[in-house]
Design a protein around this motif. Sequence first.
Motif, PDB file in Angstrom:
ATOM      1  N   MET A   1       0.831  -1.228   0.000  1.00 34.95           N
ATOM      2  CA  MET A   1       0.000   0.000   0.000  1.00 34.95           C
ATOM      3  C   MET A   1       0.851   1.258   0.000  1.00 34.95           C
ATOM      4  N   ILE A   2       2.066   1.139   0.567  1.00 32.56           N
ATOM      5  CA  ILE A   2       2.991   2.285   0.525  1.00 32.56           C
ATOM      6  C   ILE A   2       3.343   2.561  -0.929  1.00 32.56           C
ATOM      7  N   ALA A 158      -7.959  -6.718 -18.119  1.00 31.39           N
ATOM      8  CA  ALA A 158      -7.497  -6.740 -16.722  1.00 31.39           C
ATOM      9  C   ALA A 158      -8.713  -6.805 -15.786  1.00 31.39           C
ATOM     10  N   PRO A 159      -8.602  -7.418 -14.610  1.00 30.25           N
ATOM     11  CA  PRO A 159      -7.395  -8.054 -14.079  1.00 30.25           C
ATOM     12  C   PRO A 159      -7.149  -9.428 -14.691  1.00 30.25           C
ATOM     13  N   VAL A 197       1.238  -9.797 -15.049  1.00 30.91           N
ATOM     14  CA  VAL A 197       0.315  -9.722 -13.909  1.00 30.91           C
ATOM     15  C   VAL A 197       0.524  -8.418 -13.145  1.00 30.91           C
ATOM     16  N   ASN A 198       1.786  -7.987 -13.006  1.00 31.08           N
ATOM     17  CA  ASN A 198       2.053  -6.745 -12.296  1.00 31.08           C
ATOM     18  C   ASN A 198       1.519  -5.532 -13.057  1.00 31.08           C
ATOM     19  N   ILE A 199       1.623  -5.559 -14.382  1.00 32.57           N
ATOM     20  CA  ILE A 199       1.075  -4.454 -15.177  1.00 32.57           C
ATOM     21  C   ILE A 199      -0.447  -4.429 -15.031  1.00 32.57           C
ATOM     22  N   MET A 203      -2.615  -1.290 -13.628  1.00 31.39           N
ATOM     23  CA  MET A 203      -3.740  -0.647 -14.340  1.00 31.39           C
ATOM     24  C   MET A 203      -5.003  -0.647 -13.487  1.00 31.39           C
ATOM     25  N   MET A 204      -5.201  -1.702 -12.696  1.00 33.42           N
ATOM     26  CA  MET A 204      -6.382  -1.769 -11.848  1.00 33.42           C
ATOM     27  C   MET A 204      -6.278  -0.759 -10.699  1.00 33.42           C
ATOM     28  N   GLU A 205      -5.053  -0.512 -10.218  1.00 31.26           N
ATOM     29  CA  GLU A 205      -4.880   0.363  -9.053  1.00 31.26           C
ATOM     30  C   GLU A 205      -4.918   1.844  -9.414  1.00 31.26           C
TER      31      GLU A 205
END
Lengths: 240, 465
Positions: A1-2, A158-159, A197-199, A203-205
């Motif tokens: 979250m940071i 995504a996701p 998966v990280n991308i 994009m979702m965040e």
Amino acid sequence: MIEMKECEAIIQKVLTEDRFTMIANEAQQICNLHNIPTPKSFITMDLNEAIFRVKEIGFPVVLKIISPQILHKSDVGGVILDIRTEEEFRFRYEQLIADVIRLEPTAKITGIQIQRMMPASVEMIVGAIRDRQFGPSIMLGIGGIFTEVYDDVSFRVAPIDRIDALNLIHGLKGSKILQGARGKPPADINSIINILVNISDLMMEHNTISQLDLNPVLAYPDSACAVDCRIILEQNEGGQ
Amino acid sequence: MALSPFFNPKSVAVVGASREPRKFGHVILKNFIDSEFTGKAYPVNPKAEDILGLKSYPNLKEIPDELDLTIIAVPAPIVPSIIDECLLENVKAAVIISGGFRETGEKGEKLELEIKKKIEGSNLRIIGPNCIGVYDPANHVDTLFLPRYRLRRPKPGPIAFISQSGAFGSAVLDRAASQDIGISKFISIGNKIDVDEVDLLNYLAEDNLTKCITVYVESIERGRDFLKVASRVTDNKPLILLKGGVTKDGARAALSHTGSLAGSAKIYTGAFEQAGAIQAQTVDELFDYARALGYQPTIRGQTSVAIVTNGGGFGVISTDEASRLGLKLASFDPKTIEGLQEKLPDYAIVHNPLDLVGDADVDRYRLALNAVSSDPNVGVILVIVLLQTSFIESDVVDAITESHVTFGKPTVVCTIGGEFTQILVKMLEENHIPSYPTPERAINAINALIKYGKALEDKDKRKIV
């Protein structure tokens, strides 16, 4: 979250400067915060500092111009590859600035990025866009600068999970090249899956990110590395 | 469910029913009479006393019955007032056949918005406008305004078909009828003012008569909802989509590589794959795949293909196509080969493709099919049977069907020819063995079966995670 907060801070800074295209190091930072590996690099405007710090990175290196006005760096001589000695480095550094000023006189140069030159390998492109119907979508392609020519790309919405990511890879006509063509060892599929998966998570965040390119992503037998990152933010925040 | 009044209405009003045989309203009313609709049908036309022997009503209010479904075939500008009537009379569902809406320009678009506003918050659901509506042979519902002598209606069967285009839908239906392909439900959704493909997939997922769903779409507005419902549908039923309109979404293209490479067609393809749906590239493929997936069991685990043929050339072309698509040809178990060598004439070619040679009779087929069907190295069987030779009789259909039923292995047939062949093709269709006129189409249908099997395996993997 940071990580999320740090990313949002970078995004907000860009938006308050009335920019929608992130400059290379900003995009790279966001990628690193999402565990997407990039080559060692630093940014400076000072040749002496550059010469001092280039040793930390080690030759060969790449020089890249950083300017909010320049989207396609190579078109204006803004990228110089494979610099192998300090002497060459000095000369190329000056040349880079001179070329850009000559070809793009109105561009404001905010820095020079010095990046470790990664060894050649299979070149992939990983991208993301926000589609009008399907929302954030992830793209994988093969072929580096020839991606447009081969048009060998496929998409997922995504996701995505690791199975989707694997299917994305197998969906490419050229995916065989990752299994190791012409006696080369196979690429590490897991590292490519991690990036995809990280991308997707990225994009979702961050719904302010409208488009993203990692191009090229170099695929190695034990890792993968995003050599160049480009991030474009939504321009119509709040509607036009 | 909210959509059932479209498919199983007890009472139907046809607004715009006419005595003039060529008018849409006349044809639609006649359909309800000719198809032996078991509910009540009410013509609505203020200028007529009776139409086709039924008492005509001046408006919905005068009809002495609660209305499940109203079919509207009047000029576009009048439609909003009919919707008002529907709302007043608590009609549950309406099909707006009329054109003259968004597809014609701004004025029509305004009419659509007007109707949309009216039904907001109400229970009235609308299919259309600018569509041909619903055909449900099991419930004798038929709103298609195309006369039955022009557009033959398919018999009841396991395949549902949703089409954004009415013309495309009706042409495909007509052909399905001529090939004896059975349809569970057909829905033409037109301008999708209310009910869209997402709603219908949701409904058809629970429909017991539907075993397989085919869709022709040009655009999917609710992309993320679609992905969700499509993924749920494919848990139990194969879903095959043909996407029309492969233009690039230019607006965002310039800024990134991804933007310029995207083009909406590729994202649709990605979403379809992600949902475990099968994308058809051509009109033929849509029902080629539907018949394979709707009739045959899915191929799980063992996906190797066995080819049994009485013509060498067709075996070769099938092998080429299989290898082009990356399909594996089965290598027969030594026991299978031994058994075949013992019983087949020595000029038969006892490896894959298994060539029974031109003088093969039905017994030879039976023998070969039983042998390859019980071979653990075989996942799916392509039977090529050229019926032009005098050795083959029509009971080859029984041999193929029996070995399929006994061993449960997915089986498709390739055969091409004139009237004699067509009779056997229909017999096979009746037994739910799909048959194709070329080896390429047969192998592509097998590929669709394998793709769906792979999608189901991915779903299983996700459950474990």
